[in-house]
Design a protein around this motif. Structure first.
Motif, PDB file in Angstrom:
ATOM      1  N   TYR A 195       0.821  -1.207   0.000  1.00 19.14           N
ATOM      2  CA  TYR A 195       0.000   0.000   0.000  1.00 19.14           C
ATOM      3  C   TYR A 195       0.859   1.263   0.000  1.00 19.14           C
ATOM      4  CZ  TYR A 195      -3.592  -3.395   1.202  1.00 19.14           C
ATOM      5  OH  TYR A 195      -4.424  -4.491   1.209  1.00 19.14           O
ATOM      6  N   HIS A 196       2.015   1.161  -0.627  1.00 20.54           N
ATOM      7  CA  HIS A 196       2.864   2.324  -0.860  1.00 20.54           C
ATOM      8  C   HIS A 196       2.916   2.635  -2.357  1.00 20.54           C
ATOM      9  CE1 HIS A 196       4.235   1.646   3.250  1.00 20.54           C
ATOM     10  NE2 HIS A 196       4.936   2.769   3.197  1.00 20.54           N
ATOM     11  N   VAL A 197       3.249   3.863  -2.667  1.00 20.53           N
ATOM     12  CA  VAL A 197       3.450   4.289  -4.043  1.00 20.53           C
ATOM     13  C   VAL A 197       4.641   5.231  -4.050  1.00 20.53           C
ATOM     14  CG1 VAL A 197       1.867   6.263  -3.816  1.00 20.53           C
ATOM     15  CG2 VAL A 197       2.335   5.306  -6.085  1.00 20.53           C
ATOM     16  N   VAL A 198       5.313   5.322  -5.194  1.00 19.73           N
ATOM     17  CA  VAL A 198       6.409   6.273  -5.335  1.00 19.73           C
ATOM     18  C   VAL A 198       6.262   6.973  -6.679  1.00 19.73           C
ATOM     19  CG1 VAL A 198       8.033   4.618  -6.372  1.00 19.73           C
ATOM     20  CG2 VAL A 198       8.908   6.591  -5.086  1.00 19.73           C
ATOM     21  N   LYS A 199       6.523   8.279  -6.694  1.00 22.15           N
ATOM     22  CA  LYS A 199       6.519   9.019  -7.946  1.00 22.15           C
ATOM     23  C   LYS A 199       7.782   8.688  -8.742  1.00 22.15           C
ATOM     24  CE  LYS A 199       3.812  13.065  -6.524  1.00 22.15           C
ATOM     25  NZ  LYS A 199       3.822  14.549  -6.418  1.00 22.15           N
ATOM     26  N   MET A 200       7.631   8.647 -10.067  1.00 22.67           N
ATOM     27  CA  MET A 200       8.769   8.423 -10.947  1.00 22.67           C
ATOM     28  C   MET A 200       9.198   9.741 -11.580  1.00 22.67           C
ATOM     29  SD  MET A 200       9.406   5.138 -10.853  1.00 22.67           S
ATOM     30  CE  MET A 200      10.318   4.736 -12.348  1.00 22.67           C
ATOM     31  N   ASN A 201      10.492   9.898 -11.807  1.00 23.35           N
ATOM     32  CA  ASN A 201      10.975  11.053 -12.547  1.00 23.35           C
ATOM     33  C   ASN A 201      10.523  10.966 -13.998  1.00 23.35           C
ATOM     34  OD1 ASN A 201      12.418  12.620 -10.576  1.00 23.35           O
ATOM     35  ND2 ASN A 201      13.946  10.980 -10.522  1.00 23.35           N
ATOM     36  N   ASP A 202      10.656  12.070 -14.723  1.00 25.17           N
ATOM     37  CA  ASP A 202      10.117  12.151 -16.077  1.00 25.17           C
ATOM     38  C   ASP A 202      10.742  11.128 -17.018  1.00 25.17           C
ATOM     39  OD1 ASP A 202       8.340  13.653 -17.951  1.00 25.17           O
ATOM     40  OD2 ASP A 202      10.247  14.016 -18.977  1.00 25.17           O
ATOM     41  N   ASP A 203      11.994  10.713 -16.725  1.00 28.56           N
ATOM     42  CA  ASP A 203      12.642   9.736 -17.605  1.00 28.56           C
ATOM     43  C   ASP A 203      12.209   8.301 -17.333  1.00 28.56           C
ATOM     44  OD1 ASP A 203      13.867   9.211 -15.197  1.00 28.56           O
ATOM     45  OD2 ASP A 203      15.901   9.665 -15.872  1.00 28.56           O
ATOM     46  N   LEU A 204      11.398   8.094 -16.294  1.00 28.75           N
ATOM     47  CA  LEU A 204      10.913   6.778 -15.871  1.00 28.75           C
ATOM     48  C   LEU A 204      12.039   5.815 -15.494  1.00 28.75           C
ATOM     49  CD1 LEU A 204       7.867   5.866 -18.164  1.00 28.75           C
ATOM     50  CD2 LEU A 204       7.926   7.111 -16.004  1.00 28.75           C
ATOM     51  N   LEU A 205      13.215   6.335 -15.241  1.00 29.49           N
ATOM     52  CA  LEU A 205      14.357   5.480 -14.909  1.00 29.49           C
ATOM     53  C   LEU A 205      14.824   5.662 -13.474  1.00 29.49           C
ATOM     54  CD1 LEU A 205      16.458   5.807 -18.203  1.00 29.49           C
ATOM     55  CD2 LEU A 205      14.695   4.127 -17.618  1.00 29.49           C
ATOM     56  N   SER A 206      14.127   6.496 -12.730  1.00 28.69           N
ATOM     57  CA  SER A 206      14.498   6.728 -11.333  1.00 28.69           C
ATOM     58  C   SER A 206      13.279   7.246 -10.584  1.00 28.69           C
ATOM     59  CB  SER A 206      15.647   7.739 -11.239  1.00 28.69           C
ATOM     60  OG  SER A 206      15.309   8.954 -11.898  1.00 28.69           O
ATOM     61  N   VAL A 207      13.325   7.128  -9.260  1.00 27.82           N
ATOM     62  CA  VAL A 207      12.194   7.551  -8.448  1.00 27.82           C
ATOM     63  C   VAL A 207      12.384   8.986  -7.976  1.00 27.82           C
ATOM     64  CG1 VAL A 207      11.731   5.192  -7.717  1.00 27.82           C
ATOM     65  CG2 VAL A 207      13.191   6.647  -6.303  1.00 27.82           C
ATOM     66  N   ASP A 208      11.269   9.647  -7.720  1.00 23.70           N
ATOM     67  CA  ASP A 208      11.265  11.040  -7.284  1.00 23.70           C
ATOM     68  C   ASP A 208      10.734  11.098  -5.853  1.00 23.70           C
ATOM     69  OD1 ASP A 208      11.057  13.746  -6.923  1.00 23.70           O
ATOM     70  OD2 ASP A 208       9.404  14.031  -8.328  1.00 23.70           O
ATOM     71  N   GLY A 209      11.645  11.130  -4.895  1.00 21.77           N
ATOM     72  CA  GLY A 209      11.228  11.236  -3.503  1.00 21.77           C
ATOM     73  C   GLY A 209      11.094   9.893  -2.817  1.00 21.77           C
ATOM     74  N   GLU A 210      10.447   9.922  -1.668  1.00 20.04           N
ATOM     75  CA  GLU A 210      10.321   8.743  -0.814  1.00 20.04           C
ATOM     76  C   GLU A 210       9.041   7.966  -1.130  1.00 20.04           C
ATOM     77  OE1 GLU A 210      12.726   7.902   1.314  1.00 20.04           O
ATOM     78  OE2 GLU A 210      13.845   9.665   0.627  1.00 20.04           O
ATOM     79  N   PHE A 211       8.981   6.747  -0.623  1.00 20.15           N
ATOM     80  CA  PHE A 211       7.759   5.970  -0.713  1.00 20.15           C
ATOM     81  C   PHE A 211       6.636   6.677   0.043  1.00 20.15           C
ATOM     82  CE2 PHE A 211      10.897   2.252  -0.659  1.00 20.15           C
ATOM     83  CZ  PHE A 211      10.992   2.228  -2.045  1.00 20.15           C
ATOM     84  N   ILE A 212       5.451   6.678  -0.549  1.00 16.70           N
ATOM     85  CA  ILE A 212       4.280   7.317   0.057  1.00 16.70           C
ATOM     86  C   ILE A 212       3.354   6.229   0.586  1.00 16.70           C
ATOM     87  CG2 ILE A 212       2.282   8.805  -0.340  1.00 16.70           C
ATOM     88  CD1 ILE A 212       3.862   9.966  -2.770  1.00 16.70           C
ATOM     89  N   LYS A 213       3.122   6.231   1.895  1.00 16.68           N
ATOM     90  CA  LYS A 213       2.178   5.301   2.496  1.00 16.68           C
ATOM     91  C   LYS A 213       0.773   5.839   2.270  1.00 16.68           C
ATOM     92  CE  LYS A 213       0.565   2.023   5.246  1.00 16.68           C
ATOM     93  NZ  LYS A 213       0.546   0.597   4.866  1.00 16.68           N
ATOM     94  N   MET A 214      -0.058   5.078   1.539  1.00 15.20           N
ATOM     95  CA  MET A 214      -1.371   5.565   1.176  1.00 15.20           C
ATOM     96  C   MET A 214      -2.410   5.251   2.251  1.00 15.20           C
ATOM     97  SD  MET A 214      -1.514   4.790  -2.944  1.00 15.20           S
ATOM     98  CE  MET A 214      -1.330   3.017  -2.752  1.00 15.20           C
ATOM     99  N   ASP A 215      -3.383   6.118   2.366  1.00 15.05           N
ATOM    100  CA  ASP A 215      -4.514   5.914   3.258  1.00 15.05           C
ATOM    101  C   ASP A 215      -5.522   5.034   2.533  1.00 15.05           C
ATOM    102  OD1 ASP A 215      -6.782   6.036   4.815  1.00 15.05           O
ATOM    103  OD2 ASP A 215      -6.888   8.232   4.874  1.00 15.05           O
ATOM    104  N   MET A 216      -5.702   3.794   3.019  1.00 16.13           N
ATOM    105  CA  MET A 216      -6.607   2.827   2.392  1.00 16.13           C
ATOM    106  C   MET A 216      -7.943   2.733   3.130  1.00 16.13           C
ATOM    107  SD  MET A 216      -4.503   2.144   0.000  1.00 16.13           S
ATOM    108  CE  MET A 216      -5.481   0.982  -0.939  1.00 16.13           C
ATOM    109  N   GLY A 217      -8.260   3.713   3.934  1.00 19.35           N
ATOM    110  CA  GLY A 217      -9.540   3.731   4.618  1.00 19.35           C
ATOM    111  C   GLY A 217      -9.656   2.710   5.727  1.00 19.35           C
TER     112      GLY A 217
END
Length: 320
Positions: A189-211
């Protein structure tokens, strides 16, 4: 890499069953064997700029032990009836840092390139004595000028080494921002943003609120329909369930089951719109005659999937 562009007539290879009408034309539920003795699973369906449906699948090897898989296959169609076999689009031999577990793929198109995000690993899983296990898995990024490959390892290493990760889902929002969802040890239940080149991540893992509802998950698939985002997954690795949100990072609201389990076996899926119809690709375990190893083996299948006026998903019943 050599591509095999032989046409396959599904009429001679699949079991057909009429299931109903969708938005434009009738979509028949099918088991997509894609050829004699070809066992596939974990289908990732995508419609690219040429309007064709592409399905990227993992490739089961008969008699394999504990899913020691070696390559990935891709097929395409412009009518979901006649399919073109493009052969393997990548294999473990293309990764210098991994040698096992060619598991569930996903793909994306951005900046004029096609990208594949592929879980691969090393080591061995000891199911009898888990403390002796050496298995590790991570995500590789591959790139190609063609949706059918050949793809090449784009970064020469995994996106990250910790946590242990597989089952990626790469979603690109309308504004071009890419999000990577995954199954990971201690990071479900985490997500991470990708940089525009899709070859690296942008920032930390985001723990999502799943209700407040977070059962054991695998194989997430995220898509958007209208103003609604959908987070879907095999809950407890068996039952396909879903959540809805107004943002790709949540907060998510649990909506329930849209496909029940079968044979108490795993499932992995994707949901994609094609020519006005929404299609559920998934795998099922069926009896395979002549197998010397397993009573049931995995094959890719598809069913129509429909929605209510409020965006909720109607229950999907498997056909015979």
């Amino acid at each position: 890499m050599k591509n095999n562009n032989n046409k396959i007539s599904l009429c001679s290879l699949i079991k057909l069953a009429f299931i109903g009408l969708m938005t434009s034309t009738t979509l028949n539920a099918k088991i997509l064997d894609f050829g004699p003795n070809v066992l596939t699973a974990d289908p990732s369906g995508h419609v690219w700029k040429d309007g064709r449906m592409y399905v990227y699948v993992s490739h089961d090897i008969e008699c394999q032990e504990d899913f020691h898989m070696k390559d990935w296959l891709v097929y395409s169609s412009d009518d979901l009836e006649q399919w073109t076999n493009h052969g393997p689009f990548m294999s473990l031999d293309d990764f210098s840092w991994a040698d096992n577990y060619a598991w569930a793929p996903d793909a994306a198109y951005k900046n004029g390139k096609y990208y594949a995000v592929l879980p691969v690993g090393t080591g061995f899983k000891d199911r009898i004595n888990p403390e002796k296990s050496t298995k590790w898995m991570g995500l590789g990024m591959a790139v190609s000028d063609s949706p059918t490959g050949p793809f090449k390892d784009a970064i020469g290493k995994p996106l990250w080494t910790k946590p242990y990760t597989n089952d990626p889902s790469l979603f690109i929002d309308d504004d071009g921002q890419a999000y990577l969802y995954f199954h990971a040890k201690g990071y479900d239940y985490h997500v991470v943003k990708m940089n525009d080149d899709l070859l690296s991540v942008d920032g930390e893992f985001i723990k999502m609120d799943m209700g407040g509802y977070t059962p054991k998950m695998e194989g997430p698939w995220v898509f958007k329909r209208g103003d609604n985002y959908y987070f879907t997954m095999p809950e407890n690795n068996r039952v396909l369930t879903y959540y809805m949100a107004k943002s790709p990072t949540g907060p998510w609201e649990y909506k329930g089951t849209f496909m029940d389990q079968e044979h108490n076996a795993n499932n992995h899926h994707s949901i994609v719109q094609f020519k006005g119809q929404w299609v559920l690709f998934y795998h099922r375990w069926i009896n395979v005659s002549g197998s010397s190893c397993h009573k049931r083996q995995r094959v890719t299948a598809m069913e129509p999937i429909t929605f209510n006026a409020d965006g909720t998903i109607n229950k999907v019943q498997r056909t015979d």
